[in-house]
Design a protein around this motif. Structure first.
Motif, PDB file in Angstrom:
ATOM      1  N   ALA A  89       1.870  -6.661  -5.061  1.00 47.80           N
ATOM      2  CA  ALA A  89       3.312  -6.675  -4.537  1.00 47.80           C
ATOM      3  C   ALA A  89       3.361  -7.749  -3.510  1.00 47.80           C
ATOM      4  O   ALA A  89       2.289  -8.032  -2.912  1.00 47.80           O
ATOM      5  CB  ALA A  89       3.485  -5.355  -3.884  1.00 47.80           C
ATOM      6  N   GLY A  93       7.946  -7.936  -0.326  1.00 48.13           N
ATOM      7  CA  GLY A  93       8.068  -7.002  -1.455  1.00 48.13           C
ATOM      8  C   GLY A  93      10.074  -6.882  -1.408  1.00 48.13           C
ATOM      9  O   GLY A  93       9.976  -5.774  -1.936  1.00 48.13           O
ATOM     10  N   ASN A 187       8.323  -2.516  -3.247  1.00 47.91           N
ATOM     11  CA  ASN A 187       8.455  -2.010  -1.843  1.00 47.91           C
ATOM     12  C   ASN A 187      10.047  -2.043  -1.330  1.00 47.91           C
ATOM     13  O   ASN A 187      10.121  -1.762  -0.194  1.00 47.91           O
ATOM     14  CB  ASN A 187       7.694  -2.859  -0.949  1.00 47.91           C
ATOM     15  CG  ASN A 187       6.141  -2.569  -1.082  1.00 47.91           C
ATOM     16  OD1 ASN A 187       5.809  -1.538  -1.951  1.00 47.91           O
ATOM     17  ND2 ASN A 187       5.368  -3.529  -1.018  1.00 47.91           N
TER      18      ASN A 187
END
Length: 284
Positions: A89, A93, A187
């Motif tokens: 990620a 994110g 995220n």
């Protein structure tokens, strides 16, 4: 496969980076962009390791990905792509939603063409007055009023009509765009909430999420029902804006058609600013 794709992406960025942009001297060079030795020195690694990365013979750590991105001064979209190809990620994110200079220039230079700019989660960020002149986008007061995917699957805009074929293409594009964003920004809590809400409300979107349709072309046609006069049929083409991870949708009529004349009439009747920023909630 991801190793080879990551290596190819690094090589492409290295060869596309002008030496002057990273503080090196340009001059007459036999190779495009930076040499492997120069990238290695800027990123704190050996030229041999850069070579092995580009050849797909080594898997980078997250720190290596960040170092390469910083060394090449990669834009947001390129950085996100390197992270995704390496299996990580991005640092924060979050879906970016800043209207960059490239997107601003598009809106300014095509002021007579209905256009909007959206982020990776299909939230509208900015539109031009020609888009607003169509007067088809109502605001029912919901949380995702300006999200194209949510409105299409959960609360369709009344002034936007498509044939079954065009609707199928449009739905496939939106589902593919959101799925791509979801993979790149794992995220982003608001993006996850948006996807979950659409999947809960729309059985069609949930099916497309689990079993995506292939996207053959990022365009579709629709009739825009103007409250004062005849509808106008326009084709929407989705264009990527590299570096900012944004997209622009341009709406055009067939040259020389009655729709083109009608579009000109509608746009001229409602002049306004070239860029209209939208205040909306959403991922990013």
């Amino acid at each position: 496969m991801e190793r080879y794709e990551f290596g190819a992406a690094v090589r492409h960025l290295r060869e596309s980076t002008a030496p002057e942009t990273v503080g090196l001297q340009g001059g007459n060079r036999r190779v495009r962009g930076l040499r492997r030795e120069e990238l290695g020195e800027l990123a704190g690694m050996s030229a041999d390791y850069v070579r092995r990365l580009e050849q797909g013979r080594s898997h980078p750590s997250a720190g290596v990905v960040n170092a390469i991105a910083r060394a090449l001064r990669a834009g947001r979209a390129d950085y996100e792509r390197l992270c995704a190809l390496a299996g990580y990620a991005a640092a924060d994110g979050q879906v970016p939603s800043e209207l960059g200079p490239g997107a601003t220039r598009l809106l300014e230079r095509f002021s007579d063409t209905p256009m909007f700019v959206s982020d990776a989660a299909m939230n509208l960020i900015a539109v031009n007055s020609a888009f607003l002149a169509l007067d088809h986008w109502d605001l029912p007061g919901g949380r995702w009023d300006w999200n194209v995917a949510w409105r299409s699957f959960c609360l369709p805009v009344d002034g936007f009509k498509q044939s079954d074929t065009d609707a199928t293409d449009h739905e496939s594009i939106l589902a593919a765009q959101l799925k791509s964003a979801f993979l790149r920004y794992p995220n982003d809590a608001l993006l996850a909430e948006l996807v979950d809400d659409i999947r809960t409300r729309s059985r069609l979107f949930d099916t497309l999420w689990r079993e995506p349709r292939p996207v053959l072309a990022y365009e579709s046609s629709a009739a825009f029902i103007h409250p004062e006069g005849d509808p106008v049929t326009l084709v929407g083409n989705l264009l990527a804006i590299p570096g900012d991870d944004l997209a622009a949708l341009m709406l055009t009529a067939a040259p020389g058609s009655a729709d083109e004349a009608r579009l000109t009439e509608v746009v001229n009747a409602a002049p306004g600013p070239a860029v209209v920023l939208l205040d909306r909630p959403g991922p990013g």
